[in-house]
Design a protein around this motif. Sequence first.
Motif, mmCIF file in Angstrom:
data_model
loop_
_atom_site.group_PDB
_atom_site.id
_atom_site.type_symbol
_atom_site.label_atom_id
_atom_site.label_comp_id
_atom_site.label_asym_id
_atom_site.label_seq_id
_atom_site.Cartn_x
_atom_site.Cartn_y
_atom_site.Cartn_z
ATOM 1 N N ALA A 11 10.666 50.548 -26.339
ATOM 2 C CA ALA A 11 10.784 51.201 -25.027
ATOM 3 C C ALA A 11 9.759 52.330 -24.888
ATOM 4 O O ALA A 11 9.122 52.480 -23.838
ATOM 5 N N LYS A 12 9.594 53.116 -25.949
ATOM 6 C CA LYS A 12 8.620 54.213 -25.917
ATOM 7 C C LYS A 12 7.204 53.668 -25.785
ATOM 8 O O LYS A 12 6.382 54.190 -25.036
ATOM 9 N N LYS A 13 6.926 52.611 -26.557
ATOM 10 C CA LYS A 13 5.600 51.991 -26.523
ATOM 11 C C LYS A 13 5.299 51.452 -25.122
ATOM 12 O O LYS A 13 4.210 51.680 -24.581
ATOM 13 N N ALA A 18 2.725 51.689 -19.782
ATOM 14 C CA ALA A 18 2.879 51.651 -18.328
ATOM 15 C C ALA A 18 2.265 52.893 -17.698
ATOM 16 O O ALA A 18 1.600 52.809 -16.649
ATOM 17 N N ASN A 19 2.456 54.053 -18.323
ATOM 18 C CA ASN A 19 1.881 55.296 -17.823
ATOM 19 C C ASN A 19 0.361 55.238 -17.854
ATOM 20 O O ASN A 19 -0.313 55.634 -16.899
ATOM 21 N N TRP A 20 -0.205 54.717 -18.931
ATOM 22 C CA TRP A 20 -1.652 54.588 -19.078
ATOM 23 C C TRP A 20 -2.216 53.653 -18.010
ATOM 24 O O TRP A 20 -3.222 53.954 -17.374
ATOM 25 N N LYS A 21 -1.525 52.536 -17.788
ATOM 26 C CA LYS A 21 -1.989 51.572 -16.789
ATOM 27 C C LYS A 21 -1.874 52.138 -15.378
ATOM 28 O O LYS A 21 -2.730 51.880 -14.525
#
Length: 54
Positions: A11-13, A18-21
């Motif tokens: 989940a953290k990964k 998702a934040n980076w994208k």
Amino acid sequence: MAVPKKRTSRAKKNARKANWKKKANKQAEKALSLAKSVLRGQSTSFIYIINEDE
């Protein structure tokens, strides 16, 4: 003595990815918007010099 690090949860990964994208997508949209405004000649925040010689 070196100690192995704990495994990062899926989940953290996925949240980090998702934040980076999302950040990359936002920057791409900004770049595309700026390019469109420059091509239309409506840009106010970008200085684009057109050579009249060529």
